[in-house]
Each structure stands twice: as C-alpha cells, then as structure tokens.
Design an enzyme around this catalytic site. Sequence first.
Site, PDB file in Angstrom:
ATOM      1  N   LEU B  14     -42.568 -17.035  37.559  1.00 49.12           N
ATOM      2  CA  LEU B  14     -41.498 -16.574  36.655  1.00 49.12           C
ATOM      3  C   LEU B  14     -41.716 -15.112  36.307  1.00 49.12           C
ATOM      4  CD1 LEU B  14     -40.856 -19.588  34.259  1.00 49.12           C
ATOM      5  CD2 LEU B  14     -39.490 -18.802  36.201  1.00 49.12           C
ATOM      6  N   HIS B  15     -41.517 -14.263  37.299  1.00 47.89           N
ATOM      7  CA  HIS B  15     -41.617 -12.823  37.142  1.00 47.89           C
ATOM      8  C   HIS B  15     -40.408 -12.225  37.829  1.00 47.89           C
ATOM      9  CE1 HIS B  15     -45.846 -13.827  36.450  1.00 47.89           C
ATOM     10  NE2 HIS B  15     -45.870 -12.722  35.753  1.00 47.89           N
TER      11      HIS B  15
END
Lengths: 152, 91
Positions: B14-15
């Site tokens: 989740l970047h």
Amino acid sequence: MTDLITPDLVDLDLDSALLAVVDRHAATRALAERLVSAGRVTDLDGFLADVRAREAQMPTGIEGGIGIPHARSAHVTEPALAFGRSSAGVDFGADDGPAHLIFLIAAPSGGGSEHMTILAALARRLVHAEFRSALADAVDPADVADLVNKEV
Amino acid sequence: MAERHAVVGSSVGLHARPAALLVQAAGRAPVKVTIAKEGGEPTDARSILGVLSLDARRGDKVVLAADGDGAGAVLAELAGLIESDLDAGEG
C-alpha cells in the site's frame, strides 16, 4: 550504519535558498544538492529524474503541510533523508495547501523495500502533531538531525 | 461497526499509486473508514500519511472498519481495491 540525516542535510530556511520561484522542483533540487554535497547522491539530474518519475505516480504532498518527494535510484549511494523548511510553503499537490515541512527521501536502487520502511517510519512520526511542531520550531539543524535519527 | 478483512494484492504494497487510489476512494465514501494491519492500530483510511504509516506489504492482512449506512458496500469496494494489483511501475 551511517545516520539517515546529518545537520548538513537540513535547510531550515528553504525560502531564502531558493530566492525566486518556489516550486516543488526547485525545492527538491535544493535538497538534492545537499545530498550530492554529502556524497549520498552521485548524479543530481539523474536522481531528480527518478524523483519526478515517482511523483508522476502519486502526488507527494500530504495533508498537514508536508511534502515527501522520494525515489529509489541507481544514483544513491546509501539511504538518506534531507529536510527543508519553508515558511512561504511549496505546492506539492496536496489538497489542503502547500508544504512547509519537506523531506526528500533517497534510497539506493538495490535496497529492496528499505525506502518503504523509511517512509513508513517517517509517516508514523509525522502523524503526531508534537513531532511536526518540533520540526517547525527547531532553530538548529543539528537538533532536527538528532530528532529524526532518534525517531525514524 | 462493519469490518472487512483484505489481503494486500499490489506488489509494491500500500504505497504509491495503490495507496493514493485507496485514499481517494475512502475520501469519496459517505462514511468514515479506518484501516489497520491485523492486530495493529487503526488509522484513517482517508489519510495518505496514515496509510503509508501502516507499511502494508503484498500479502499482509489488513482490517477495514466503518460505521453507518452503506458501510458494508463501502468496505467491499475498498477491500476490492486493496486486493487487486493496482501497480504501475515500482514503488
């Protein structure tokens, strides 16, 4: 391991360093120049191109007046952070206004997910208002370096 | 309180773009959504800083939670985003 950030990688008055146009590219370049001087980045323009490519995926301005331009790059010798403070503010594309606290995160391309670990650790600290105000109020670059090295 | 578990599908975690898409979708939702790594502290899913601070990698389990009308549908949409591979390039 070398400290992530050292006092020479801190610019508490980015506005006067930039003189004229304060846009995010100029701000990022000013911080990247410090990384070059410190020997952590070998090719200024190559590194900046990598930062821009990364920015195209997601704006690096985040809520609360913070900018976190970052890249994993072949031109980085070891993980490093440069910090700049701007009272005028620099637009990094955040919805709630310009960034006053700017962190440039540089990680070597061979470093796997190291830069994500740095980014996450920094994000965890920046969530806290006390950490943000300590950065906003610091008068000595050495204090900023100590604070960040201790917390991130 | 509605809850939904999801496994991170993006190879960068989740970047970058996956994080941005999640935060945008949560911002459009009519209810406030929190996200946590399984067993961890929940954080506001509308905050990019909060989402980045999770350091959620591919294969990590996250828990979404929301209250109110339509919470179930919102969580289903966000869980779908988290589980898909949204990457464009490296993180």
